[in-house]
Design an enzyme around this catalytic site. Structure first.
Site, mmCIF file in Angstrom:
data_model
loop_
_atom_site.group_PDB
_atom_site.id
_atom_site.type_symbol
_atom_site.label_atom_id
_atom_site.label_comp_id
_atom_site.label_asym_id
_atom_site.label_seq_id
_atom_site.Cartn_x
_atom_site.Cartn_y
_atom_site.Cartn_z
ATOM 1 N N LYS A 102 35.439 41.249 39.032
ATOM 2 C CA LYS A 102 35.157 40.690 40.357
ATOM 3 C C LYS A 102 34.269 41.616 41.179
ATOM 4 C CE LYS A 102 39.107 42.149 43.190
ATOM 5 N NZ LYS A 102 40.150 41.649 44.116
ATOM 6 N N ASP A 103 34.097 42.873 40.718
ATOM 7 C CA ASP A 103 33.200 43.817 41.389
ATOM 8 C C ASP A 103 31.780 43.765 40.833
ATOM 9 O OD1 ASP A 103 35.199 44.806 43.027
ATOM 10 O OD2 ASP A 103 35.733 46.433 41.654
ATOM 11 N N ARG A 146 35.846 36.987 51.437
ATOM 12 C CA ARG A 146 36.485 35.752 50.976
ATOM 13 C C ARG A 146 37.871 35.603 51.601
ATOM 14 N NH1 ARG A 146 40.582 35.058 47.439
ATOM 15 N NH2 ARG A 146 40.408 37.233 46.773
ATOM 16 N N ARG A 147 38.690 36.631 51.449
ATOM 17 C CA ARG A 147 40.049 36.540 51.999
ATOM 18 C C ARG A 147 40.021 36.386 53.514
ATOM 19 N NH1 ARG A 147 41.972 41.505 48.191
ATOM 20 N NH2 ARG A 147 42.707 40.312 46.386
ATOM 21 N N ARG A 197 39.529 48.857 53.789
ATOM 22 C CA ARG A 197 38.976 49.227 52.490
ATOM 23 C C ARG A 197 39.753 50.362 51.867
ATOM 24 N NH1 ARG A 197 33.497 50.905 51.749
ATOM 25 N NH2 ARG A 197 34.239 50.835 49.616
ATOM 26 N N ARG A 208 45.326 51.539 50.609
ATOM 27 C CA ARG A 208 45.684 50.408 51.462
ATOM 28 C C ARG A 208 47.176 50.394 51.769
ATOM 29 N NH1 ARG A 208 42.245 45.390 48.908
ATOM 30 N NH2 ARG A 208 40.954 46.737 47.620
ATOM 31 N N CYS A 255 28.441 40.306 48.179
ATOM 32 C CA CYS A 255 29.521 40.698 49.085
ATOM 33 C C CYS A 255 29.324 40.114 50.470
ATOM 34 C CB CYS A 255 29.608 42.225 49.173
ATOM 35 S SG CYS A 255 30.600 42.944 47.856
#
Length: 313
Positions: free
Chosen positions: A87-88, A135-136, A153, A159, A246
């Protein structure tokens, strides 16, 4: 085959999750070819994306910041393969590199993390939710515009520390990352894909190589998981047709049922004010075409100016 004197070198970022993915790759290689672990060397490469944690990715260069230095080392021959969270990964690879090997996909769902308990739907208005994912953020603002989003981030451990420090009441992580790290103690609730469609390629590990490296090509062929590759072919074709980066809130997920592939997609305005979703179904071998068709249908419905980054360019 690699041996202790001439080890096969795996390039990776240095976060605990990236290292877990590299170790999984090494373990699978050792099992496939009956190699000692010393025949596979893990090389940690620091990336720009890991060094800058106080700004959103869209402000500092996007997803490529997590791959550029690793790919430079791969092209230069300092490593033999590179292990990435898919996904990166940008949809385009630098010239000379190939990405066509995927490990079996993990849980694709997002996880809602709230140390104090509760559910996403039960959050009080004004609750601070930490996320760096466009997205989130867009999905959350679309469903719950009464919540406050704060920039969040860092790797999984960073996190979680921010939650402990009270920077936010709750956050999101990928279930795949928590599972790969064995972090069953984290108060995580998996979010159904009908509530929050995941990022394209979430839960998948990709292994990149030089296109002209015959040895790496042969070795990686033993690791490739066909079904994951079929799903990601559709998802990444969809992402490429949307010009995803992104700076674009995009979700997508392909599932398989026998010889049939179903691709679900969602695009959102970055402020969450509008979300468009659709799906397409067809034979697995048509996955790339299905991805492009789904993207084109969503773009046609969105019209000009749907993505902020397009109107600003």
């Amino acid at each position: 085959m690699p041996d202790i004197e001439n080890p096969f070198r795996i390039g990776t970022r240095g976060s605990p999750l990236a290292l877990a993915q590299a170790h999984e790759t090494r373990d699978r290689l050792c099992a496939a070819f009956d190699l000692p672990s010393e025949a596979i060397e893990i090389v940690v490469i620091k990336t720009t994306g890991d060094a800058i944690l106080d700004r959103p990715l869209k402000e500092i260069g996007g997803k490529g910041l997590f791959t550029r230095e690793i790919e430079d080392d791969l092209l230069a021959g300092r490593i033999d393969i590179a292990v990435h969270s898919m996904k990166d990964m940008p949809v385009d690879q630098p010239g000379g590199l190939t990405l066509d090997c995927y490990l079996p996909r993990e849980d694709v769902r997002d996880a809602f993390i709230a140390p104090a308990g509760g559910t996403l739907s039960g959050l009080a208005p004004g609750t601070k939710v930490g996320t760096s994912s466009l997205r989130r953020k867009a999905q959350l603002l679309n469903r719950r515009p009464d919540l406050e989003i704060v920039e969040f981030r860092g790797n999984v451990q960073t996190r979680l520390k921010k939650l402990e420090a009270g920077v936010a009441h709750c956050t999101f992580l990928a279930m795949a990352g928590l599972n790969r790290l064995g972090m069953s103690e984290v108060p995580a609730t998996a979010i159904d894909i009908s509530e929050m469609l995941p990022a394209v390629a979430q839960g998948a590990i990709g292994i990149e190589r030089r296109g002209d490296d015959a040895r790496a090509t042969e070795i990686l062929a033993a690791l490739h998981h066909l079904e994951t590759g079929q799903r990601l072919a559709a998802e990444r074709a969809y992402l490429a047709a949307l010009d995803g980066s992104c700076e674009t809130p995009i979700a997508g997920l392909a599932t398989l049922d026998g010889g049939t592939l179903t691709l679900r997609g969602e695009i959102l305005r970055s402020d969450g004010s509008e979300a468009l979703s659709d799906s397409r179904t067809g034979p697995i071998e048509d996955g790339v075409a299905i991805g492009r068709e789904l993207a084109e249908s969503l773009l046609a419905r969105a019209g000009d100016g749907f993505f902020d980054w397009k109107t600003a360019s």
